[in-house]
Design a protein around this motif. Sequence first.
Motif, mmCIF file in Angstrom:
data_model
loop_
_atom_site.group_PDB
_atom_site.id
_atom_site.type_symbol
_atom_site.label_atom_id
_atom_site.label_comp_id
_atom_site.label_asym_id
_atom_site.label_seq_id
_atom_site.Cartn_x
_atom_site.Cartn_y
_atom_site.Cartn_z
ATOM 1 N N VAL A 116 5.889 -0.133 0.387
ATOM 2 C CA VAL A 116 4.848 0.616 1.096
ATOM 3 C C VAL A 116 3.467 0.122 0.693
ATOM 4 O O VAL A 116 2.580 -0.069 1.543
ATOM 5 N N LEU A 117 3.273 -0.121 -0.602
ATOM 6 C CA LEU A 117 1.961 -0.569 -1.070
ATOM 7 C C LEU A 117 1.654 -1.984 -0.598
ATOM 8 O O LEU A 117 0.499 -2.311 -0.310
ATOM 9 N N ARG A 120 0.615 -1.242 3.092
ATOM 10 C CA ARG A 120 -0.554 -0.392 3.331
ATOM 11 C C ARG A 120 -1.682 -0.587 2.331
ATOM 12 O O ARG A 120 -2.800 -0.118 2.563
ATOM 13 N N SER A 122 -2.509 0.967 -0.300
ATOM 14 C CA SER A 122 -2.545 2.163 -1.139
ATOM 15 C C SER A 122 -2.063 3.339 -0.291
ATOM 16 O O SER A 122 -1.866 3.208 0.915
ATOM 17 N N ILE A 123 -1.877 4.489 -0.959
ATOM 18 C CA ILE A 123 -1.507 5.695 -0.230
ATOM 19 C C ILE A 123 -2.472 6.817 -0.609
ATOM 20 O O ILE A 123 -3.208 6.719 -1.592
ATOM 21 N N GLU A 124 -2.474 7.876 0.182
ATOM 22 C CA GLU A 124 -3.396 8.978 -0.061
ATOM 23 C C GLU A 124 -3.018 9.738 -1.337
ATOM 24 O O GLU A 124 -1.834 9.816 -1.689
ATOM 25 N N GLU A 127 -0.209 12.319 -1.111
ATOM 26 C CA GLU A 127 1.090 11.675 -0.924
ATOM 27 C C GLU A 127 1.595 11.132 -2.259
ATOM 28 O O GLU A 127 2.777 11.292 -2.615
ATOM 29 N N ALA A 128 0.703 10.504 -3.024
ATOM 30 C CA ALA A 128 1.079 9.987 -4.345
ATOM 31 C C ALA A 128 1.493 11.123 -5.269
ATOM 32 O O ALA A 128 2.464 11.003 -6.032
ATOM 33 N N ALA A 227 -0.642 3.278 -6.937
ATOM 34 C CA ALA A 227 -0.384 3.735 -5.572
ATOM 35 C C ALA A 227 -1.662 4.198 -4.894
ATOM 36 O O ALA A 227 -1.875 3.941 -3.696
#
Length: 259
Positions: A116-117, A120, A122-124, A127-128, A227
């Motif tokens: 996913v990383l 994308r 990074s993630i919000e 979400e992390a 993340a």
Amino acid sequence: MRSPGEQQPEGGADGASRILAGRYRVTGRLGRGGMGVVWRAVDEVLGREVAVKELRTYNDAGSGELEELRTRMQREARAAARVRHSGVIAVHDVAQHEGRPVIVMELVEGPSLDDVLRERGSIEPREAAAVGAEVMDALAAAHAVGVMHRDVKPGNVLLEKRGQERVVLTDFGIAAMEDPDDGASTNLTVSGELVGSLDYLAPERARGEPPCPASDVWALGATLYAAVEGAAPFRRTSTWSTLNAIVVDPLPEPSRAGP
């Protein structure tokens, strides 16, 4: 590129059509790492899809090396099987294929956090945090039965997307167990050898001290930092500089974590 003595899989690069341990028919490759390959396969006895981890070995591997690999695989299976938690990968079987051990696990349909990383960046933060809470529950269950994972990182956190979303901690290949009950010493690594992914080592591990449950919690924190921020907090340009940063540098101020 393969090393000169490395055993090459039958059935082409993706291993398709191989039969492992007499019953697991390979349908594709799920992943590859320094220790070996994880295949997608069908259990032809029970008619279900599984993931099969096959260690990489070499044609000139001696009996001592093979025996250590066999013990490591059994230790990985025992460690994962000891932890009864929905957030820990389920192990179905430990078998032999051409004299080498393989581990048969549940097939988790979904990407790793690392996948996913990569896609994308990074993630919000929320979400992390949700992912982190699930992994922390899995680690708490592992620690409660004397198992330390020792390699928590984005690549070992799976995000199942089939049906109800689920976070799964996988790859207990270098786990440490209290009372492993397998006739081998608890520590299967050379004294002072660093095991685990460098970017996520806790300071005490970087100093060569024994792992403890808090070391897994640190690794999870570093994983969640990566993340949210898009990079591991102490990654540097060399092994020495990364280890030094882990031990002495303050945590870089996060810029994306929000309130």
